[in-house]
Design an enzyme around this catalytic site. Structure first.
Site, PDB file in Angstrom:
ATOM      1  N   HIS A  61       3.132  -8.496   8.863  1.00 48.83           N
ATOM      2  CA  HIS A  61       3.480  -8.923  10.225  1.00 48.83           C
ATOM      3  C   HIS A  61       2.208  -9.384  10.930  1.00 48.83           C
ATOM      4  O   HIS A  61       1.111  -9.258  10.384  1.00 48.83           O
ATOM      5  CB  HIS A  61       4.209  -7.820  11.008  1.00 48.83           C
ATOM      6  CG  HIS A  61       3.424  -6.566  11.243  1.00 48.83           C
ATOM      7  ND1 HIS A  61       3.057  -5.716  10.221  1.00 48.83           N
ATOM      8  CD2 HIS A  61       2.954  -5.985  12.382  1.00 48.83           C
ATOM      9  CE1 HIS A  61       2.398  -4.678  10.709  1.00 48.83           C
ATOM     10  NE2 HIS A  61       2.318  -4.828  12.030  1.00 48.83           N
ATOM     11  N   HIS A  63       0.478  -8.467  13.684  1.00 47.81           N
ATOM     12  CA  HIS A  63      -0.461  -7.654  14.459  1.00 47.81           C
ATOM     13  C   HIS A  63      -1.882  -7.745  13.903  1.00 47.81           C
ATOM     14  O   HIS A  63      -2.080  -7.858  12.687  1.00 47.81           O
ATOM     15  CB  HIS A  63      -0.004  -6.190  14.498  1.00 47.81           C
ATOM     16  CG  HIS A  63       1.089  -5.947  15.500  1.00 47.81           C
ATOM     17  ND1 HIS A  63       1.864  -4.812  15.510  1.00 47.81           N
ATOM     18  CD2 HIS A  63       1.530  -6.711  16.544  1.00 47.81           C
ATOM     19  CE1 HIS A  63       2.742  -4.883  16.503  1.00 47.81           C
ATOM     20  NE2 HIS A  63       2.557  -6.029  17.144  1.00 47.81           N
ATOM     21  N   ASP A  65      -4.232  -5.704  13.344  1.00 45.54           N
ATOM     22  CA  ASP A  65      -4.686  -4.755  12.324  1.00 45.54           C
ATOM     23  C   ASP A  65      -3.959  -4.939  10.992  1.00 45.54           C
ATOM     24  O   ASP A  65      -4.061  -4.101  10.087  1.00 45.54           O
ATOM     25  CB  ASP A  65      -4.561  -3.300  12.815  1.00 45.54           C
ATOM     26  CG  ASP A  65      -3.141  -2.874  13.116  1.00 45.54           C
ATOM     27  OD1 ASP A  65      -2.309  -3.738  13.471  1.00 45.54           O
ATOM     28  OD2 ASP A  65      -2.845  -1.669  13.003  1.00 45.54           O
ATOM     29  N   HIS A  66      -3.260  -6.074  10.839  1.00 40.60           N
ATOM     30  CA  HIS A  66      -2.642  -6.441   9.555  1.00 40.60           C
ATOM     31  C   HIS A  66      -2.996  -7.878   9.172  1.00 40.60           C
ATOM     32  O   HIS A  66      -3.345  -8.133   8.020  1.00 40.60           O
ATOM     33  CB  HIS A  66      -1.125  -6.240   9.619  1.00 40.60           C
ATOM     34  CG  HIS A  66      -0.756  -4.802   9.770  1.00 40.60           C
ATOM     35  ND1 HIS A  66      -0.424  -3.997   8.698  1.00 40.60           N
ATOM     36  CD2 HIS A  66      -0.729  -3.996  10.860  1.00 40.60           C
ATOM     37  CE1 HIS A  66      -0.201  -2.763   9.137  1.00 40.60           C
ATOM     38  NE2 HIS A  66      -0.384  -2.746  10.445  1.00 40.60           N
ATOM     39  N   HIS A 115       9.665  -3.755  14.729  1.00 41.50           N
ATOM     40  CA  HIS A 115       8.283  -3.476  15.146  1.00 41.50           C
ATOM     41  C   HIS A 115       7.675  -4.774  15.673  1.00 41.50           C
ATOM     42  O   HIS A 115       7.080  -4.813  16.743  1.00 41.50           O
ATOM     43  CB  HIS A 115       7.497  -2.921  13.969  1.00 41.50           C
ATOM     44  CG  HIS A 115       6.066  -2.621  14.260  1.00 41.50           C
ATOM     45  ND1 HIS A 115       5.685  -1.565  15.042  1.00 41.50           N
ATOM     46  CD2 HIS A 115       4.927  -3.247  13.878  1.00 41.50           C
ATOM     47  CE1 HIS A 115       4.363  -1.542  15.132  1.00 41.50           C
ATOM     48  NE2 HIS A 115       3.886  -2.571  14.437  1.00 41.50           N
ATOM     49  N   ASP A 136       4.424  -1.894   9.014  1.00 42.59           N
ATOM     50  CA  ASP A 136       4.661  -0.893  10.060  1.00 42.59           C
ATOM     51  C   ASP A 136       6.151  -0.698  10.335  1.00 42.59           C
ATOM     52  O   ASP A 136       6.538  -0.277  11.422  1.00 42.59           O
ATOM     53  CB  ASP A 136       3.950  -1.311  11.352  1.00 42.59           C
ATOM     54  CG  ASP A 136       2.441  -1.118  11.262  1.00 42.59           C
ATOM     55  OD1 ASP A 136       1.953  -0.745  10.181  1.00 42.59           O
ATOM     56  OD2 ASP A 136       1.753  -1.371  12.266  1.00 42.59           O
ATOM     57  N   HIS A 175      -0.028   2.211   7.095  1.00 42.93           N
ATOM     58  CA  HIS A 175      -0.926   3.217   7.666  1.00 42.93           C
ATOM     59  C   HIS A 175      -0.703   4.570   7.009  1.00 42.93           C
ATOM     60  O   HIS A 175       0.392   4.860   6.516  1.00 42.93           O
ATOM     61  CB  HIS A 175      -0.667   3.414   9.172  1.00 42.93           C
ATOM     62  CG  HIS A 175      -0.960   2.230  10.029  1.00 42.93           C
ATOM     63  ND1 HIS A 175      -2.155   2.079  10.716  1.00 42.93           N
ATOM     64  CD2 HIS A 175      -0.215   1.139  10.331  1.00 42.93           C
ATOM     65  CE1 HIS A 175      -2.112   0.948  11.405  1.00 42.93           C
ATOM     66  NE2 HIS A 175      -0.944   0.358  11.186  1.00 42.93           N
TER      67      HIS A 175
END
Length: 253
Positions: A61, A63, A65-66, A115, A136, A175
């Site tokens: 996705h 975001h 942090d991805h 998400h 996520d 995560h």
């Protein structure tokens, strides 16, 4: 199929990137390489030695942090990026159910909006070996926050799309959140599977790939919306209402 977990931002985000390699062709993909300073040294060693043929970057996705490492990754490895429509520099967004190959590994894209609306889980199949990379959407013992979606969407993602996968499919989330998830889960459901997960999480730093879709159906309260104990804890009975109440409880826990 060989899967190597690459922890990123340990102690803060506790993210994972995943390097998946086809044993026969050595073709490989890197999933969610969000922090290139931690991922590139691992890749460089294997690419330079000829151990792997890196073919794609894959994002679950958009975001940061991805998918936030894409621009930096492309400077070293200018490869096509497979990912959700909103991911940085994405080359291709596979349709729901669309398949592609990494060497002899068959990969199926599973759209799981909630998400984020561009969330995609990826099922990798190599003979009897099955693994799903859930970003996520699904965590061990938990699920992601509903940032861009609804309880109805997460119910569909977890309990229809992912729950339909073979029970033996190993789960690789974005995560390492298991300790926190089971701390919440045990308050809702004190079953043997949840207690078993709690013991494992307390004894092990990493849990990715150690549990299956079948396990999640037993110990993940977000996949047990019909369980009378879970319903009692939420005060709701319809699956979507139970899901909404659970997420709200988790957010406030």
């Amino acid at each position: 199929m060989h899967i190597q977990s690459i922890p990123m931002w340990e102690g803060s985000g506790n993210n994972y990137a995943y390097l998946v390699v086809d044993d026969n062709s050595k073709d490989a993909v890197i999933i969610d390489p969000a922090n290139p300073s931690e991922v590139l040294p691992v890749l460089k060693k294997q690419v330079d030695s000829g151990a792997i043929n890196l073919k794609n970057i894959i994002n679950t996705h958009h975001h940061h942090d991805h998918a936030g490492g894409n621009v930096e990754m492309l400077k070293t490895y200018p490869l096509p990026i497979i990912g959700g429509k909103d991911c940085t520099k994405v080359t291709k967004t596979p349709a729901h159910g669309e398949t592609f190959n990494v060497g002899s590994i068959k990969v199926k894209a599973l759209h799981t909006p909630c998400h984020t609306q561009d969330s995609i889980c990826y099922l990798f199949e190599d003979g009897e070996d099955k693994a799903v990379f859930t970003g996520d959407t699904l965590f061990i013992g938990g699920c992601g926050r509903f940032f861009e979606g609804t309880a109805e969407e997460m119910h569909k993602a977890l309990n229809k799309t992912l729950a339909a996968l073979p029970d033996e499919t190993k789960v690789y989330p974005g995560h390492e959140y298991t300790k926190g998830n089971v701390k919440f889960g045990i308050q809702v459901l004190q079953s043997e599977p949840v207690k078993k997960l709690e013991a494992f999480a307390n004894a092990n730093k990493q849990t990715q790939g150690k549990f299956t879709i079948g396990d999640e159906k037993l110990h993940n309260v977000f996949m047990r919306l019909d369980d009378p104990t879970v319903q009692k804890a939420t005060g709701k009975t319809s699956p979507v209402d139970v899901m909404a109440a659970l997420r709200e409880m988790k957010n406030n826990s």
